[in-house]
Motif scaffolding. Structure first.
Motif, PDB file in Angstrom:
ATOM      1  N   UNK B  47      13.712 -22.690-104.900  1.00  0.00           N
ATOM      2  CA  UNK B  47      12.593 -22.820-103.973  1.00  0.00           C
ATOM      3  C   UNK B  47      12.302 -24.286-103.688  1.00  0.00           C
ATOM      4  N   UNK B  48      12.021 -24.571-102.424  1.00  0.00           N
ATOM      5  CA  UNK B  48      11.691 -25.939-102.056  1.00  0.00           C
ATOM      6  C   UNK B  48      10.238 -26.221-102.357  1.00  0.00           C
ATOM      7  N   UNK B  49       9.991 -27.260-103.146  1.00  0.00           N
ATOM      8  CA  UNK B  49       8.619 -27.684-103.389  1.00  0.00           C
ATOM      9  C   UNK B  49       8.423 -29.049-102.771  1.00  0.00           C
ATOM     10  N   UNK B  50       7.227 -29.582-102.841  1.00  0.00           N
ATOM     11  CA  UNK B  50       6.999 -30.903-102.280  1.00  0.00           C
ATOM     12  C   UNK B  50       7.637 -31.936-103.192  1.00  0.00           C
ATOM     13  N   UNK B  51       8.599 -32.725-102.684  1.00  0.00           N
ATOM     14  CA  UNK B  51       9.291 -33.793-103.406  1.00  0.00           C
ATOM     15  C   UNK B  51      10.231 -33.317-104.521  1.00  0.00           C
TER      16      UNK B  51
END
Lengths: 268, 296
Positions: B47-51
Protein backbone atom coordinates in the motif's frame (compact mmCIF):
# COMPACT_ATOMS: atom_id res chain seq x y z
CA UNK A 1 15.65 -8.71 -64.78
CA UNK A 2 16.48 -9.65 -61.18
CA UNK A 3 13.95 -8.47 -58.66
CA UNK A 4 12.12 -5.97 -60.84
CA UNK A 5 9.32 -4.57 -58.72
CA UNK A 6 10.93 -5.86 -55.55
CA UNK A 7 13.97 -3.74 -56.24
CA UNK A 8 11.86 -0.62 -56.80
CA UNK A 9 10.02 -1.35 -53.55
CA UNK A 10 13.26 -1.92 -51.61
CA UNK A 11 14.70 1.37 -52.87
CA UNK A 12 11.52 3.26 -51.91
CA UNK A 13 11.75 1.60 -48.50
CA UNK A 14 15.34 2.77 -48.06
CA UNK A 15 14.27 6.32 -48.95
CA UNK A 16 11.52 6.07 -46.28
CA UNK A 17 14.12 4.86 -43.73
CA UNK A 18 16.52 7.69 -44.46
CA UNK A 19 14.06 10.54 -45.19
CA UNK A 20 13.90 12.01 -41.67
CA UNK A 21 17.68 11.78 -41.25
CA UNK A 22 18.22 13.76 -44.48
CA UNK A 23 16.37 16.64 -42.81
CA UNK A 24 18.99 16.87 -40.05
CA UNK A 25 21.82 18.52 -42.02
CA UNK A 26 19.31 20.57 -44.04
CA UNK A 27 18.05 22.36 -40.95
CA UNK A 28 21.34 22.23 -39.03
CA UNK A 29 22.91 24.46 -41.70
CA UNK A 30 19.75 26.54 -42.22
CA UNK A 31 19.91 30.18 -41.20
CA UNK A 32 16.55 30.32 -39.38
CA UNK A 33 15.26 29.54 -35.89
CA UNK A 34 12.03 28.06 -37.22
CA UNK A 35 12.20 24.57 -38.65
CA UNK A 36 10.15 25.00 -41.82
CA UNK A 37 10.39 25.16 -45.60
CA UNK A 38 11.54 27.02 -47.60
CA UNK A 39 15.15 27.08 -46.34
CA UNK A 40 16.44 30.59 -45.79
CA UNK A 41 20.21 30.43 -46.18
CA UNK A 42 23.45 28.70 -45.20
CA UNK A 43 24.82 29.16 -41.70
CA UNK A 44 27.14 27.36 -39.29
CA UNK A 45 26.04 29.37 -36.27
CA UNK A 46 24.13 26.44 -34.73
CA UNK A 47 27.32 24.41 -34.65
CA UNK A 48 29.13 27.39 -33.10
CA UNK A 49 26.40 27.55 -30.43
CA UNK A 50 27.28 23.97 -29.43
CA UNK A 51 30.77 25.05 -28.43
CA UNK A 52 29.37 27.54 -25.94
CA UNK A 53 27.03 25.38 -23.88
CA UNK A 54 28.50 24.13 -20.56
CA UNK A 55 25.54 21.89 -19.57
CA UNK A 56 25.88 20.14 -22.94
CA UNK A 57 29.60 19.59 -22.35
CA UNK A 58 28.89 18.09 -18.92
CA UNK A 59 26.29 15.81 -20.47
CA UNK A 60 28.71 14.68 -23.20
CA UNK A 61 31.40 13.98 -20.60
CA UNK A 62 28.95 11.99 -18.42
CA UNK A 63 27.76 10.02 -21.44
CA UNK A 64 31.29 9.20 -22.57
CA UNK A 65 32.31 8.02 -19.08
CA UNK A 66 29.19 5.86 -18.90
CA UNK A 67 29.54 4.47 -22.43
CA UNK A 68 33.23 3.57 -22.11
CA UNK A 69 32.76 1.92 -18.69
CA UNK A 70 29.64 0.10 -19.89
CA UNK A 71 31.39 -1.17 -23.01
CA UNK A 72 34.29 -2.60 -21.00
CA UNK A 73 32.16 -4.12 -18.20
CA UNK A 74 29.47 -5.61 -20.41
CA UNK A 75 31.99 -7.08 -22.86
CA UNK A 76 33.91 -8.61 -19.93
CA UNK A 77 30.76 -10.10 -18.43
CA UNK A 78 29.73 -11.30 -21.91
CA UNK A 79 33.07 -13.05 -22.48
CA UNK A 80 32.46 -15.14 -19.34
CA UNK A 81 28.89 -15.98 -20.31
CA UNK A 82 29.60 -16.66 -23.99
CA UNK A 83 32.57 -18.86 -23.13
CA UNK A 84 30.57 -20.75 -20.50
CA UNK A 85 27.58 -21.31 -22.76
CA UNK A 86 29.53 -22.39 -25.84
CA UNK A 87 32.21 -24.51 -24.15
CA UNK A 88 30.67 -26.19 -21.10
CA UNK A 89 27.58 -28.11 -20.12
CA UNK A 90 26.43 -27.45 -16.59
CA UNK A 91 23.23 -27.69 -14.55
CA UNK A 92 20.92 -24.67 -14.71
CA UNK A 93 22.52 -23.44 -17.93
CA UNK A 94 19.28 -22.70 -19.78
CA UNK A 95 17.79 -20.87 -16.79
CA UNK A 96 20.86 -18.75 -16.09
CA UNK A 97 21.37 -17.86 -19.76
CA UNK A 98 17.66 -17.08 -20.03
CA UNK A 99 17.90 -14.67 -17.10
CA UNK A 100 21.03 -13.01 -18.50
CA UNK A 101 19.44 -12.59 -21.94
CA UNK A 102 16.07 -11.47 -20.48
CA UNK A 103 16.67 -7.69 -20.99
CA UNK A 104 16.44 -8.34 -24.75
CA UNK A 105 12.73 -9.17 -24.38
CA UNK A 106 11.87 -6.85 -21.50
CA UNK A 107 10.58 -3.34 -22.21
CA UNK A 108 13.31 -0.96 -21.00
CA UNK A 109 10.88 1.01 -18.85
CA UNK A 110 10.45 -2.13 -16.69
CA UNK A 111 14.23 -2.48 -16.25
CA UNK A 112 14.40 1.23 -15.38
CA UNK A 113 11.67 1.28 -12.72
CA UNK A 114 12.74 -1.99 -11.11
CA UNK A 115 16.35 -0.79 -10.82
CA UNK A 116 15.18 2.56 -9.49
CA UNK A 117 13.08 0.81 -6.83
CA UNK A 118 15.88 -1.40 -5.57
CA UNK A 119 18.51 1.37 -5.62
CA UNK A 120 16.27 3.66 -3.58
CA UNK A 121 15.42 0.83 -1.18
CA UNK A 122 19.09 -0.04 -0.61
CA UNK A 123 19.84 3.69 -0.34
CA UNK A 124 22.31 4.13 -3.21
CA UNK A 125 22.35 7.68 -4.49
CA UNK A 126 21.55 8.16 -8.18
CA UNK A 127 24.59 9.11 -10.26
CA UNK A 128 26.69 8.11 -13.25
CA UNK A 129 27.43 4.86 -11.42
CA UNK A 130 23.77 3.81 -11.25
CA UNK A 131 23.31 4.53 -14.97
CA UNK A 132 26.32 2.29 -15.67
CA UNK A 133 24.74 -0.51 -13.63
CA UNK A 134 21.60 -0.30 -15.78
CA UNK A 135 23.42 0.01 -19.09
CA UNK A 136 25.66 -2.99 -18.40
CA UNK A 137 22.51 -5.00 -17.76
CA UNK A 138 20.94 -4.20 -21.13
CA UNK A 139 24.19 -4.24 -23.18
CA UNK A 140 25.47 -7.61 -21.96
CA UNK A 141 22.89 -9.67 -23.95
CA UNK A 142 23.89 -7.90 -27.20
CA UNK A 143 27.57 -8.54 -26.43
CA UNK A 144 26.83 -12.22 -25.69
CA UNK A 145 25.01 -12.55 -29.02
CA UNK A 146 28.06 -11.19 -30.85
CA UNK A 147 30.64 -13.12 -28.81
CA UNK A 148 28.78 -16.45 -28.87
CA UNK A 149 29.19 -16.67 -32.61
CA UNK A 150 32.89 -15.84 -32.22
CA UNK A 151 33.37 -18.53 -29.55
CA UNK A 152 31.24 -21.05 -31.42
CA UNK A 153 33.48 -20.95 -34.47
CA UNK A 154 36.55 -21.86 -32.37
CA UNK A 155 38.10 -25.23 -33.10
CA UNK A 156 38.16 -27.19 -29.83
CA UNK A 157 41.23 -29.16 -30.92
CA UNK A 158 43.39 -26.01 -30.93
CA UNK A 159 42.67 -25.61 -27.25
CA UNK A 160 43.34 -29.28 -26.50
CA UNK A 161 46.62 -29.08 -28.40
CA UNK A 162 47.67 -26.15 -26.20
CA UNK A 163 46.87 -28.16 -23.03
CA UNK A 164 48.82 -31.10 -24.37
CA UNK A 165 51.79 -28.82 -25.01
CA UNK A 166 51.75 -27.85 -21.35
CA UNK A 167 49.87 -24.57 -21.28
CA UNK A 168 47.61 -23.85 -18.30
CA UNK A 169 43.95 -23.06 -18.93
CA UNK A 170 44.61 -19.37 -18.32
CA UNK A 171 47.59 -19.13 -20.68
CA UNK A 172 45.65 -21.11 -23.30
CA UNK A 173 42.87 -18.58 -23.04
CA UNK A 174 45.27 -15.67 -23.34
CA UNK A 175 47.48 -17.10 -26.12
CA UNK A 176 45.01 -19.08 -28.25
CA UNK A 177 41.40 -18.19 -27.60
CA UNK A 178 41.63 -14.45 -26.99
CA UNK A 179 43.46 -13.59 -30.23
CA UNK A 180 40.95 -15.68 -32.22
CA UNK A 181 37.89 -13.96 -30.72
CA UNK A 182 39.49 -10.49 -30.69
CA UNK A 183 37.48 -9.16 -33.68
CA UNK A 184 34.29 -10.24 -31.85
CA UNK A 185 35.45 -8.46 -28.69
CA UNK A 186 36.14 -5.25 -30.58
CA UNK A 187 32.78 -5.23 -32.31
CA UNK A 188 31.11 -6.06 -28.96
CA UNK A 189 32.87 -3.06 -27.37
CA UNK A 190 31.74 -0.77 -30.17
CA UNK A 191 28.14 -1.99 -30.19
CA UNK A 192 27.74 -1.70 -26.40
CA UNK A 193 29.37 1.75 -26.51
CA UNK A 194 26.86 2.84 -29.17
CA UNK A 195 23.85 1.39 -27.31
CA UNK A 196 24.88 3.05 -24.04
CA UNK A 197 25.53 6.40 -25.70
CA UNK A 198 22.06 6.38 -27.26
CA UNK A 199 20.08 4.91 -24.35
CA UNK A 200 17.52 7.28 -22.91
CA UNK A 201 14.91 5.76 -20.61
CA UNK A 202 17.22 4.04 -18.09
CA UNK A 203 19.43 7.14 -17.89
CA UNK A 204 16.30 9.28 -17.48
CA UNK A 205 15.28 7.27 -14.41
CA UNK A 206 18.70 6.58 -12.90
CA UNK A 207 20.90 9.60 -13.66
CA UNK A 208 19.70 11.81 -10.81
CA UNK A 209 21.24 15.24 -11.36
CA UNK A 210 24.03 14.00 -13.66
CA UNK A 211 22.28 14.19 -17.02
CA UNK A 212 23.55 12.11 -19.93
CA UNK A 213 23.53 13.39 -23.50
CA UNK A 214 20.11 11.90 -24.45
CA UNK A 215 18.62 13.15 -21.16
CA UNK A 216 19.99 16.62 -21.93
CA UNK A 217 18.65 16.52 -25.51
CA UNK A 218 15.23 15.43 -24.21
CA UNK A 219 15.18 18.35 -21.77
CA UNK A 220 15.94 20.76 -24.65
CA UNK A 221 12.93 19.58 -26.69
CA UNK A 222 10.72 21.82 -24.54
CA UNK A 223 12.35 24.99 -25.87
CA UNK A 224 11.48 25.83 -29.51
CA UNK A 225 14.49 28.13 -29.83
CA UNK A 226 16.83 25.22 -29.01
CA UNK A 227 15.62 23.13 -31.96
CA UNK A 228 18.22 24.21 -34.58
CA UNK A 229 21.04 23.55 -32.09
CA UNK A 230 19.63 20.07 -31.49
CA UNK A 231 19.59 19.58 -35.27
CA UNK A 232 23.30 20.50 -35.42
CA UNK A 233 24.03 18.15 -32.52
CA UNK A 234 22.01 15.39 -34.20
CA UNK A 235 24.01 15.81 -37.42
CA UNK A 236 27.25 15.30 -35.52
CA UNK A 237 25.83 12.28 -33.64
CA UNK A 238 24.59 10.60 -36.83
CA UNK A 239 28.00 11.05 -38.49
CA UNK A 240 29.73 9.61 -35.41
CA UNK A 241 27.49 6.55 -35.21
CA UNK A 242 27.88 5.84 -38.93
CA UNK A 243 31.65 6.00 -38.40
CA UNK A 244 31.55 3.69 -35.35
CA UNK A 245 29.31 1.21 -37.15
CA UNK A 246 31.54 1.13 -40.18
CA UNK A 247 34.46 0.28 -37.90
CA UNK A 248 32.40 -2.39 -36.11
CA UNK A 249 31.32 -3.89 -39.45
CA UNK A 250 34.94 -3.91 -40.64
CA UNK A 251 36.06 -5.91 -37.59
CA UNK A 252 33.08 -8.23 -37.80
CA UNK A 253 33.92 -9.10 -41.41
CA UNK A 254 37.59 -9.54 -40.57
CA UNK A 255 36.59 -11.90 -37.75
CA UNK A 256 34.46 -13.92 -40.16
CA UNK A 257 37.29 -14.02 -42.68
CA UNK A 258 39.70 -15.15 -39.96
CA UNK A 259 37.52 -18.00 -38.70
CA UNK A 260 36.53 -18.90 -42.26
CA UNK A 261 32.77 -18.90 -41.66
CA UNK A 262 30.15 -17.69 -44.06
CA UNK A 263 28.85 -14.15 -43.74
CA UNK A 264 25.30 -14.34 -42.46
CA UNK A 265 24.76 -10.60 -42.59
CA UNK A 266 24.50 -7.67 -40.17
CA UNK A 267 24.81 -7.45 -36.45
CA UNK A 268 21.70 -7.58 -34.35
CA UNK B 1 46.42 -37.80 -24.09
CA UNK B 2 42.77 -38.55 -23.45
CA UNK B 3 40.21 -35.87 -22.76
CA UNK B 4 40.03 -37.25 -19.21
CA UNK B 5 43.63 -36.19 -18.75
CA UNK B 6 42.85 -32.74 -20.06
CA UNK B 7 40.04 -32.42 -17.59
CA UNK B 8 42.20 -33.63 -14.72
CA UNK B 9 44.85 -31.08 -15.60
CA UNK B 10 42.15 -28.43 -15.51
CA UNK B 11 41.48 -29.75 -12.04
CA UNK B 12 37.70 -29.49 -12.12
CA UNK B 13 34.69 -31.19 -13.59
CA UNK B 14 33.03 -29.69 -16.64
CA UNK B 15 29.93 -28.66 -14.68
CA UNK B 16 31.99 -26.87 -12.02
CA UNK B 17 34.09 -25.09 -14.66
CA UNK B 18 30.99 -23.96 -16.51
CA UNK B 19 29.31 -22.66 -13.37
CA UNK B 20 32.49 -20.89 -12.27
CA UNK B 21 32.83 -19.34 -15.70
CA UNK B 22 29.27 -18.03 -15.83
CA UNK B 23 29.11 -16.97 -12.17
CA UNK B 24 30.18 -13.29 -12.58
CA UNK B 25 27.60 -12.63 -15.30
CA UNK B 26 24.94 -14.72 -13.58
CA UNK B 27 25.46 -13.00 -10.20
CA UNK B 28 25.18 -9.63 -11.91
CA UNK B 29 21.90 -10.61 -13.54
CA UNK B 30 20.52 -12.08 -10.29
CA UNK B 31 21.44 -9.00 -8.23
CA UNK B 32 20.44 -6.33 -10.74
CA UNK B 33 17.67 -8.01 -12.71
CA UNK B 34 16.02 -10.87 -10.82
CA UNK B 35 16.08 -9.08 -7.44
CA UNK B 36 14.71 -5.75 -8.76
CA UNK B 37 11.96 -7.54 -10.69
CA UNK B 38 11.06 -9.48 -7.55
CA UNK B 39 10.98 -6.20 -5.63
CA UNK B 40 8.52 -4.46 -7.94
CA UNK B 41 6.40 -7.63 -7.89
CA UNK B 42 6.28 -7.35 -4.07
CA UNK B 43 5.69 -3.57 -4.22
CA UNK B 44 2.68 -4.13 -6.45
CA UNK B 45 0.92 -5.88 -3.54
CA UNK B 46 1.76 -3.24 -0.91
CA UNK B 47 0.00 0.00 0.00
CA UNK B 48 1.18 3.48 -0.83
CA UNK B 49 1.49 5.72 2.19
CA UNK B 50 2.71 9.28 2.45
CA UNK B 51 6.53 9.23 1.93
CA UNK B 52 6.76 5.51 2.58
CA UNK B 53 5.37 2.20 1.46
CA UNK B 54 3.11 0.53 4.01
CA UNK B 55 3.71 -3.19 4.35
CA UNK B 56 0.16 -4.44 4.21
CA UNK B 57 -0.76 -6.95 1.55
CA UNK B 58 -3.45 -5.79 -0.87
CA UNK B 59 -4.88 -6.41 -4.34
CA UNK B 60 -6.08 -2.80 -4.48
CA UNK B 61 -3.34 -1.68 -6.90
CA UNK B 62 -4.27 -4.32 -9.45
CA UNK B 63 -7.96 -3.57 -8.95
CA UNK B 64 -7.20 0.10 -9.61
CA UNK B 65 -4.96 -0.64 -12.62
CA UNK B 66 -7.49 -2.92 -14.29
CA UNK B 67 -10.81 -1.25 -13.42
CA UNK B 68 -10.04 2.48 -13.40
CA UNK B 69 -11.21 3.78 -16.78
CA UNK B 70 -8.12 6.02 -17.16
CA UNK B 71 -5.55 3.23 -16.76
CA UNK B 72 -7.56 0.67 -18.70
CA UNK B 73 -7.88 3.00 -21.70
CA UNK B 74 -4.12 3.65 -21.74
CA UNK B 75 -3.24 -0.04 -21.45
CA UNK B 76 -5.66 -1.01 -24.23
CA UNK B 77 -4.34 1.81 -26.39
CA UNK B 78 -0.74 0.63 -25.84
CA UNK B 79 -1.74 -2.87 -26.88
CA UNK B 80 -3.56 -1.64 -30.01
CA UNK B 81 -0.74 0.73 -31.01
CA UNK B 82 1.91 -1.97 -30.52
CA UNK B 83 -0.11 -4.53 -32.53
CA UNK B 84 -0.76 -2.04 -35.36
CA UNK B 85 2.88 -0.97 -35.49
CA UNK B 86 3.96 -4.63 -35.50
CA UNK B 87 1.59 -5.54 -38.34
CA UNK B 88 2.57 -2.52 -40.45
CA UNK B 89 6.30 -2.96 -39.82
CA UNK B 90 6.41 -6.70 -40.53
CA UNK B 91 4.21 -6.49 -43.66
CA UNK B 92 6.32 -3.66 -45.10
CA UNK B 93 9.58 -5.38 -44.15
CA UNK B 94 8.87 -8.81 -45.62
CA UNK B 95 9.24 -7.84 -49.32
CA UNK B 96 12.52 -6.06 -48.54
CA UNK B 97 13.92 -9.12 -46.72
CA UNK B 98 12.66 -11.29 -49.60
CA UNK B 99 14.32 -9.04 -52.17
CA UNK B 100 17.68 -9.01 -50.36
CA UNK B 101 17.65 -12.77 -49.80
CA UNK B 102 16.38 -13.94 -53.21
CA UNK B 103 17.29 -11.24 -55.71
CA UNK B 104 20.46 -9.54 -54.48
CA UNK B 105 23.82 -10.89 -55.56
CA UNK B 106 25.41 -12.71 -52.53
CA UNK B 107 28.45 -10.45 -52.55
CA UNK B 108 26.26 -7.36 -52.14
CA UNK B 109 23.90 -8.71 -49.43
CA UNK B 110 26.07 -7.39 -46.58
CA UNK B 111 26.01 -3.91 -48.09
CA UNK B 112 22.20 -3.91 -48.30
CA UNK B 113 21.89 -5.12 -44.69
CA UNK B 114 24.37 -2.50 -43.58
CA UNK B 115 22.36 0.24 -45.31
CA UNK B 116 19.16 -1.03 -43.72
CA UNK B 117 20.61 -1.23 -40.18
CA UNK B 118 22.39 2.16 -40.11
CA UNK B 119 19.27 4.26 -39.36
CA UNK B 120 18.49 1.94 -36.45
CA UNK B 121 21.80 2.76 -34.75
CA UNK B 122 21.52 6.52 -35.12
CA UNK B 123 20.15 8.41 -32.13
CA UNK B 124 16.64 7.14 -31.40
CA UNK B 125 15.70 10.34 -29.60
CA UNK B 126 16.71 12.48 -32.59
CA UNK B 127 14.80 10.24 -35.03
CA UNK B 128 11.61 10.52 -32.98
CA UNK B 129 12.11 14.24 -32.61
CA UNK B 130 12.48 14.55 -36.39
CA UNK B 131 8.99 13.09 -36.78
CA UNK B 132 7.72 15.73 -34.38
CA UNK B 133 9.42 18.31 -36.60
CA UNK B 134 7.95 16.71 -39.74
CA UNK B 135 4.38 16.28 -38.50
CA UNK B 136 4.11 19.28 -36.15
CA UNK B 137 1.62 22.15 -36.49
CA UNK B 138 4.34 24.39 -37.97
CA UNK B 139 6.27 21.36 -39.18
CA UNK B 140 7.91 20.37 -42.43
CA UNK B 141 4.79 18.82 -43.99
CA UNK B 142 2.50 21.71 -43.09
CA UNK B 143 4.94 24.49 -44.00
CA UNK B 144 5.82 22.71 -47.24
CA UNK B 145 2.19 22.21 -48.28
CA UNK B 146 1.31 25.79 -47.27
CA UNK B 147 4.27 27.11 -49.26
CA UNK B 148 3.18 25.16 -52.33
CA UNK B 149 -0.37 26.48 -51.93
CA UNK B 150 -1.90 22.99 -51.66
CA UNK B 151 -3.53 23.73 -48.30
CA UNK B 152 -4.65 27.07 -46.89
CA UNK B 153 -4.20 26.29 -43.19
CA UNK B 154 -2.01 23.74 -41.31
CA UNK B 155 -3.36 20.20 -41.11
CA UNK B 156 -4.28 19.29 -37.54
CA UNK B 157 -4.99 15.60 -37.94
CA UNK B 158 -1.38 14.61 -38.69
CA UNK B 159 0.10 15.62 -35.35
CA UNK B 160 -0.23 14.80 -31.64
CA UNK B 161 -2.46 11.75 -31.95
CA UNK B 162 -2.29 7.96 -32.03
CA UNK B 163 -1.69 8.02 -35.81
CA UNK B 164 1.49 10.05 -35.39
CA UNK B 165 2.67 7.57 -32.73
CA UNK B 166 2.06 4.64 -35.10
CA UNK B 167 3.92 6.28 -38.01
CA UNK B 168 6.89 7.24 -35.83
CA UNK B 169 7.19 3.84 -34.17
CA UNK B 170 6.77 1.99 -37.47
CA UNK B 171 9.65 4.02 -38.87
CA UNK B 172 11.83 3.62 -35.78
CA UNK B 173 11.48 -0.17 -35.63
CA UNK B 174 11.51 -0.90 -39.38
CA UNK B 175 15.08 -2.30 -39.51
CA UNK B 176 14.33 -4.60 -36.56
CA UNK B 177 11.81 -6.54 -38.62
CA UNK B 178 13.95 -7.11 -41.69
CA UNK B 179 16.90 -8.99 -40.17
CA UNK B 180 15.13 -12.00 -38.60
CA UNK B 181 12.99 -12.50 -41.72
CA UNK B 182 16.10 -12.26 -43.88
CA UNK B 183 17.93 -14.85 -41.77
CA UNK B 184 14.98 -17.28 -42.04
CA UNK B 185 14.74 -16.78 -45.82
CA UNK B 186 18.48 -17.35 -46.21
CA UNK B 187 18.17 -20.77 -44.58
CA UNK B 188 15.64 -22.00 -47.14
CA UNK B 189 17.08 -24.66 -49.43
CA UNK B 190 16.64 -23.21 -52.92
CA UNK B 191 16.19 -26.68 -54.45
CA UNK B 192 12.89 -27.00 -52.58
CA UNK B 193 11.55 -24.08 -54.61
CA UNK B 194 12.71 -25.65 -57.88
CA UNK B 195 11.08 -28.91 -56.82
CA UNK B 196 7.82 -27.07 -56.18
CA UNK B 197 7.85 -25.56 -59.64
CA UNK B 198 8.95 -28.79 -61.30
CA UNK B 199 5.93 -30.45 -59.74
CA UNK B 200 3.69 -27.95 -61.51
CA UNK B 201 3.04 -25.31 -58.87
CA UNK B 202 2.96 -21.69 -60.02
CA UNK B 203 5.57 -19.34 -58.57
CA UNK B 204 2.94 -17.78 -56.35
CA UNK B 205 1.73 -21.13 -55.04
CA UNK B 206 5.33 -22.20 -54.41
CA UNK B 207 5.77 -19.04 -52.37
CA UNK B 208 2.60 -19.72 -50.35
CA UNK B 209 3.24 -23.42 -49.79
CA UNK B 210 7.02 -23.57 -49.45
CA UNK B 211 8.68 -20.20 -48.85
CA UNK B 212 6.17 -18.65 -46.47
CA UNK B 213 5.88 -21.61 -44.06
CA UNK B 214 9.67 -21.94 -43.93
CA UNK B 215 10.05 -18.20 -43.31
CA UNK B 216 7.45 -18.23 -40.52
CA UNK B 217 9.93 -18.58 -37.60
CA UNK B 218 11.67 -15.44 -38.85
CA UNK B 219 8.37 -13.60 -39.20
CA UNK B 220 7.41 -14.53 -35.64
CA UNK B 221 10.83 -13.41 -34.38
CA UNK B 222 10.33 -10.09 -36.19
CA UNK B 223 6.87 -9.73 -34.65
CA UNK B 224 8.28 -10.22 -31.14
CA UNK B 225 11.30 -7.98 -31.72
CA UNK B 226 9.00 -5.13 -32.80
CA UNK B 227 6.07 -5.76 -30.45
CA UNK B 228 7.96 -5.96 -27.15
CA UNK B 229 9.83 -2.64 -27.25
CA UNK B 230 6.99 -0.70 -28.90
CA UNK B 231 4.42 -1.53 -26.22
CA UNK B 232 6.83 -0.17 -23.58
CA UNK B 233 7.98 2.85 -25.57
CA UNK B 234 8.13 6.12 -23.66
CA UNK B 235 9.75 8.70 -25.93
CA UNK B 236 7.45 8.51 -28.96
CA UNK B 237 4.09 8.92 -27.19
CA UNK B 238 5.64 11.63 -25.02
CA UNK B 239 6.93 13.65 -27.99
CA UNK B 240 4.42 13.09 -30.78
CA UNK B 241 1.42 11.50 -29.04
CA UNK B 242 -0.16 14.48 -27.34
CA UNK B 243 -2.63 13.85 -24.50
CA UNK B 244 -4.62 11.38 -26.61
CA UNK B 245 -1.56 9.31 -27.51
CA UNK B 246 -0.16 8.48 -24.05
CA UNK B 247 0.93 4.88 -23.58
CA UNK B 248 1.65 2.57 -20.65
CA UNK B 249 5.28 3.70 -20.21
CA UNK B 250 4.12 7.29 -19.75
CA UNK B 251 1.68 6.06 -17.12
CA UNK B 252 4.39 4.16 -15.26
CA UNK B 253 6.72 7.18 -15.41
CA UNK B 254 3.90 9.39 -14.08
CA UNK B 255 3.27 7.08 -11.11
CA UNK B 256 6.96 6.69 -10.29
CA UNK B 257 8.52 10.09 -10.90
CA UNK B 258 5.60 12.53 -10.60
CA UNK B 259 3.08 11.01 -8.18
CA UNK B 260 5.62 8.92 -6.23
CA UNK B 261 3.15 6.04 -6.03
CA UNK B 262 5.46 3.04 -6.35
CA UNK B 263 2.91 0.32 -5.51
CA UNK B 264 0.45 1.45 -8.22
CA UNK B 265 3.32 2.11 -10.66
CA UNK B 266 4.63 -1.41 -9.97
CA UNK B 267 1.17 -2.93 -10.44
CA UNK B 268 0.89 -1.22 -13.85
CA UNK B 269 4.44 -2.32 -14.76
CA UNK B 270 3.74 -5.93 -13.75
CA UNK B 271 0.42 -5.83 -15.67
CA UNK B 272 2.27 -4.55 -18.75
CA UNK B 273 4.76 -7.40 -18.39
CA UNK B 274 1.91 -9.92 -18.15
CA UNK B 275 0.30 -8.50 -21.31
CA UNK B 276 3.63 -8.65 -23.17
CA UNK B 277 4.23 -12.24 -22.05
CA UNK B 278 0.71 -13.43 -22.93
CA UNK B 279 0.80 -11.86 -26.41
CA UNK B 280 4.33 -13.18 -27.03
CA UNK B 281 3.35 -16.70 -26.00
CA UNK B 282 0.28 -16.46 -28.24
CA UNK B 283 2.50 -15.63 -31.24
CA UNK B 284 4.88 -18.48 -30.40
CA UNK B 285 1.87 -20.81 -30.18
CA UNK B 286 0.62 -19.58 -33.58
CA UNK B 287 4.04 -20.34 -35.01
CA UNK B 288 3.88 -23.92 -33.77
CA UNK B 289 0.37 -24.39 -35.06
CA UNK B 290 1.36 -22.98 -38.42
CA UNK B 291 4.31 -25.35 -38.74
CA UNK B 292 2.24 -28.29 -37.45
CA UNK B 293 5.26 -29.77 -35.74
CA UNK B 294 7.32 -29.59 -32.58
CA UNK B 295 9.87 -27.30 -34.22
CA UNK B 296 9.73 -23.76 -32.95
Amino acid sequence: MRGGWFKVYALVYLVFLYAPIILLPMFAFNDATVIAFPLSGFSTKWFAALADDPPLHDAVRNSLIIAVTTAILSTTLAVFAARASTRYRFPGKAGLMGLIMLPLVLPEIIVAVSLLSILLMVGIELSILTVILGHVLICTPFCIAILSSAFQSLDRSLEEAAYDLGETSFSTFRLIILPLVMPGIISSLLISFTISLDEFIIAFFLAGTQATLPVYIFSQFRFPQAVPVIMALGTILVCLSVLLLSIAEFFRRRGLARSGTKDTGGFL
Amino acid sequence: MTSGGVLRRMGRSEAASGLAMISPTASYAILLLAAPLALIFIYSFLTDGYLEIIRTFTFANYLEAWTNELYRVVMLRSLMVALTVTAVTVLLAFPVAYFVSFHVDPSRKSLWLFLITIPFWTSYLIRVFLWKVILGYNGVVNSGLLGLGIISEPLQWINYNVGAVVVTLAHAYAPFAILPIFVALEKIDRSLLEAGQDLGESRFMTFLRVTLPLAMPGVIAAVLIVFIPTIGDFVTPQLVGGPEGRMVANLIQLQYLKLDNYPLGSAIAVSAMVIVTVVSLFFLYLNRRYLRGPES
